[in-house]
Scaffold this motif. Structure first.
Motif, PDB file in Angstrom:
ATOM      1  N   LEU A 157       0.834  -1.198   0.000  1.00 35.08           N
ATOM      2  CA  LEU A 157       0.000   0.000   0.000  1.00 35.08           C
ATOM      3  C   LEU A 157       0.875   1.257   0.000  1.00 35.08           C
ATOM      4  N   PRO A 158       1.381   1.667  -1.152  1.00 28.80           N
ATOM      5  CA  PRO A 158       2.261   2.843  -1.192  1.00 28.80           C
ATOM      6  C   PRO A 158       1.577   4.143  -0.780  1.00 28.80           C
ATOM      7  N   ASP A 159       0.237   4.178  -0.790  1.00 23.10           N
ATOM      8  CA  ASP A 159      -0.457   5.396  -0.346  1.00 23.10           C
ATOM      9  C   ASP A 159      -0.171   5.724   1.115  1.00 23.10           C
ATOM     10  N   ARG A 160       0.362   4.765   1.867  1.00 15.82           N
ATOM     11  CA  ARG A 160       0.673   5.045   3.272  1.00 15.82           C
ATOM     12  C   ARG A 160       1.842   6.008   3.413  1.00 15.82           C
ATOM     13  N   GLY A 161       2.612   6.207   2.340  1.00 15.94           N
ATOM     14  CA  GLY A 161       3.687   7.190   2.390  1.00 15.94           C
ATOM     15  C   GLY A 161       5.072   6.576   2.354  1.00 15.94           C
ATOM     16  N   PRO A 162       6.113   7.385   2.576  1.00 17.05           N
ATOM     17  CA  PRO A 162       7.483   6.890   2.537  1.00 17.05           C
ATOM     18  C   PRO A 162       7.678   5.683   3.452  1.00 17.05           C
ATOM     19  N   GLY A 163       8.341   4.684   2.926  1.00 18.25           N
ATOM     20  CA  GLY A 163       8.512   3.437   3.652  1.00 18.25           C
ATOM     21  C   GLY A 163       7.522   2.385   3.209  1.00 18.25           C
ATOM     22  N   ALA A 164       6.474   2.803   2.504  1.00 23.56           N
ATOM     23  CA  ALA A 164       5.517   1.860   1.931  1.00 23.56           C
ATOM     24  C   ALA A 164       5.649   1.789   0.415  1.00 23.56           C
ATOM     25  N   ASP A 165       6.419   2.711  -0.182  1.00 24.10           N
ATOM     26  CA  ASP A 165       6.688   2.662  -1.614  1.00 24.10           C
ATOM     27  C   ASP A 165       7.626   1.496  -1.926  1.00 24.10           C
ATOM     28  N   MET A 166       7.751   1.151  -3.193  1.00 22.94           N
ATOM     29  CA  MET A 166       8.507  -0.037  -3.585  1.00 22.94           C
ATOM     30  C   MET A 166       9.943  -0.010  -3.061  1.00 22.94           C
ATOM     31  N   ILE A 167      10.637   1.108  -3.252  1.00 22.70           N
ATOM     32  CA  ILE A 167      12.032   1.190  -2.825  1.00 22.70           C
ATOM     33  C   ILE A 167      12.129   1.292  -1.308  1.00 22.70           C
ATOM     34  N   GLY A 168      11.324   2.146  -0.701  1.00 17.85           N
ATOM     35  CA  GLY A 168      11.385   2.322   0.748  1.00 17.85           C
ATOM     36  C   GLY A 168      11.018   1.067   1.506  1.00 17.85           C
ATOM     37  N   ARG A 169      10.049   0.305   0.978  1.00 18.18           N
ATOM     38  CA  ARG A 169       9.627  -0.937   1.626  1.00 18.18           C
ATOM     39  C   ARG A 169      10.771  -1.942   1.664  1.00 18.18           C
ATOM     40  N   THR A 170      11.482  -2.059   0.548  1.00 25.34           N
ATOM     41  CA  THR A 170      12.617  -2.989   0.518  1.00 25.34           C
ATOM     42  C   THR A 170      13.791  -2.444   1.310  1.00 25.34           C
ATOM     43  N   ALA A 171      14.021  -1.140   1.252  1.00 27.78           N
ATOM     44  CA  ALA A 171      15.096  -0.542   2.051  1.00 27.78           C
ATOM     45  C   ALA A 171      14.881  -0.817   3.532  1.00 27.78           C
ATOM     46  N   ALA A 172      13.610  -0.790   3.968  1.00 31.50           N
ATOM     47  CA  ALA A 172      13.311  -1.057   5.374  1.00 31.50           C
ATOM     48  C   ALA A 172      13.570  -2.508   5.748  1.00 31.50           C
ATOM     49  N   ALA A 173      13.564  -3.395   4.757  1.00 32.51           N
ATOM     50  CA  ALA A 173      13.771  -4.823   5.024  1.00 32.51           C
ATOM     51  C   ALA A 173      15.238  -5.236   4.951  1.00 32.51           C
ATOM     52  N   LEU A 174      16.119  -4.362   4.443  1.00 27.26           N
ATOM     53  CA  LEU A 174      17.529  -4.723   4.306  1.00 27.26           C
ATOM     54  C   LEU A 174      18.133  -5.099   5.654  1.00 27.26           C
ATOM     55  N   VAL A 175      19.113  -5.988   5.613  1.00 26.32           N
ATOM     56  CA  VAL A 175      19.756  -6.488   6.829  1.00 26.32           C
ATOM     57  C   VAL A 175      21.180  -5.936   6.904  1.00 26.32           C
ATOM     58  N   ASP A 176      21.500  -5.285   8.016  1.00 28.65           N
ATOM     59  CA  ASP A 176      22.842  -4.724   8.257  1.00 28.65           C
ATOM     60  C   ASP A 176      23.244  -3.701   7.203  1.00 28.65           C
ATOM     61  N   ASP A 185      16.554   6.433   9.203  1.00 28.64           N
ATOM     62  CA  ASP A 185      15.778   7.589   9.648  1.00 28.64           C
ATOM     63  C   ASP A 185      14.339   7.161   9.959  1.00 28.64           C
ATOM     64  N   ARG A 186      13.497   8.122  10.285  1.00 29.79           N
ATOM     65  CA  ARG A 186      12.130   7.800  10.708  1.00 29.79           C
ATOM     66  C   ARG A 186      11.319   7.167   9.578  1.00 29.79           C
ATOM     67  N   ASN A 187      11.667   7.466   8.330  1.00 28.42           N
ATOM     68  CA  ASN A 187      10.938   6.871   7.215  1.00 28.42           C
ATOM     69  C   ASN A 187      11.197   5.374   7.122  1.00 28.42           C
ATOM     70  N   VAL A 188      12.436   4.970   7.399  1.00 25.95           N
ATOM     71  CA  VAL A 188      12.756   3.546   7.409  1.00 25.95           C
ATOM     72  C   VAL A 188      12.091   2.871   8.599  1.00 25.95           C
ATOM     73  N   ARG A 189      12.120   3.523   9.740  1.00 25.03           N
ATOM     74  CA  ARG A 189      11.446   2.949  10.911  1.00 25.03           C
ATOM     75  C   ARG A 189       9.951   2.794  10.654  1.00 25.03           C
ATOM     76  N   ARG A 190       9.374   3.761   9.933  1.00 24.71           N
ATOM     77  CA  ARG A 190       7.960   3.653   9.575  1.00 24.71           C
ATOM     78  C   ARG A 190       7.755   2.470   8.621  1.00 24.71           C
ATOM     79  N   GLY A 191       8.676   2.296   7.672  1.00 25.89           N
ATOM     80  CA  GLY A 191       8.578   1.174   6.755  1.00 25.89           C
ATOM     81  C   GLY A 191       8.630  -0.158   7.469  1.00 25.89           C
ATOM     82  N   ARG A 192       9.472  -0.266   8.492  1.00 23.07           N
ATOM     83  CA  ARG A 192       9.548  -1.514   9.269  1.00 23.07           C
ATOM     84  C   ARG A 192       8.253  -1.743  10.042  1.00 23.07           C
ATOM     85  N   ALA A 193       7.668  -0.661  10.534  1.00 22.63           N
ATOM     86  CA  ALA A 193       6.383  -0.796  11.237  1.00 22.63           C
ATOM     87  C   ALA A 193       5.289  -1.245  10.265  1.00 22.63           C
TER      88      ALA A 193
END
Length: 324
Positions: A37-56, A73-81
């Motif tokens: 659902l990319p409408d949720r904002g940064p961290g839910a878009d295709m790139i941000g969602r995967t960036a939030a899932a990266l390990v180390d 940053d907070r956008n990645v933390r939001r993506g993880r949430a």
């Protein structure tokens, strides 16, 4: 048997409603998927969602886009949430599910072409950074597939790698950070090795999705991946490559239903696919192994249920042709 599925993205911000809609459309005879659902904002878009899932490997969001960074940053933390919320919804929606279930992450080359180095250039320009990214993404694939399995113990997890940027990486059409130059193409063996490393991170089915012109079918035919593409973008020469994929035993996920399709009958899309299928000498019987999807994600569409249902109905019509 010919089956329907979808690409992944959906409009709106309510993951439970979206997940239930996809389940209801595809649970009878198709392959449902984890809704994005990319409408949720940064961290839910295709790139941000995967960036939030990266390990180390951490990223942050700058005006120029997502960038490798010392700390998230907070956008990645939001993506993880968002990911945690989606897994909880998945567990509730697919309680007792037995069957295939697809989850998507951005593939290594679209990610490397989209993420920036700290100094601003694309990651794809730095071989060392690319290696680090591939290693991190491989771990992210393992972790996310395991999380989906934990959430839905009866699921047969399929991993989709979204690679709309793959043709541009191969043909050197990506622009530099300044926009003044084109980047050098990445050599095919390097591209293949990275894709193979990500593919090997999951011991189940892996689908490479590319909804851009110039899908490198010859390259993908040499790998143990299924291929998802927009059939409307295929030239006659590209269809020859698709025929070779099918004849080699690769499963084709045909994005045969345009995301802006009108009406409620799949006949025109079924006929168009069948004509192209016959032109390259593929038999109707081979349609039995086909997956049918919308051409790409549905995040920008107001009526995703209708478009997804068209794919369901198109799969049924093609299954009848395969059995005839």
């Amino acid at each position: 048997m010919t089956q329907p599925s979808g690409v992944g993205s959906w409009p709106g911000t309510d993951p439970l409603t979206a997940a239930r809609q996809v389940r209801d459309l595809l649970s009878d005879n198709g392959i449902p998927y984890v809704v994005e659902l990319p409408d949720r904002g940064p961290g839910a878009d295709m790139i941000g969602r995967t960036a939030a899932a990266l390990v180390d490997l951490e990223v942050d969001l700058q005006p120029s886009g997502w960038r490798l960074a010392p700390t998230a940053d907070r956008n990645v933390r939001r993506g993880r949430a968002f990911l945690r919320d989606d897994l909880e919804v998945l567990s509730e929606t697919y309680d007792g599910w037995q069957g295939p279930l697809k989850v998507a992450l951005t593939g290594p080359w679209t990610l490397a072409g989209s993420l920036r180095l700290p100094r601003g250039e694309r990651v794809v320009t730095d071989a060392g950074a690319c290696r680090d990214l591939v290693q991190s993404l491989g771990e992210a694939v393992r972790v996310l597939a395991a999380q989906v399995q934990d959430a839905v113990p009866g699921a047969q997890v399929i991993v989709q790698l979204d690679e709309p940027g793959l043709p541009a990486v191969l043909d050197g059409s990506l622009r530099s950070a300044s926009g003044l130059n084109q980047l050098r193409p990445v050599d095919q063996p390097v591209v293949r090795d990275a894709l193979a490393a990500i593919r090997d991170a999951h011991d189940g089915r892996v689908v490479l999705h590319c909804c851009a012109p110039g899908v490198p079918t010859a390259l993908l035919r040499s790998m143990d991946v299924e291929v998802s593409l927009d059939t409307a973008l295929l030239t006659p020469a590209a269809w020859e490559g698709v025929a070779e994929l099918v004849e080699s035993g690769r499963t084709l996920w045909a994005g045969a239903v345009p995301t802006d399709a009108a009406g409620s009958h799949p006949g025109p899309f079924v006929d168009a696919l069948a004509r192209a299928w016959h032109r390259v000498g593929l038999p109707d019987a081979a349609l039995a192994d086909l997956m049918v999807t919308p051409a790409c994600g549905l995040a920008t569409r107001r009526d995703p249920v209708r478009i997804q249902r068209l794919a369901v109905d198109a799969a049924s019509a093609l299954a009848e042709r395969a059995d005839a």
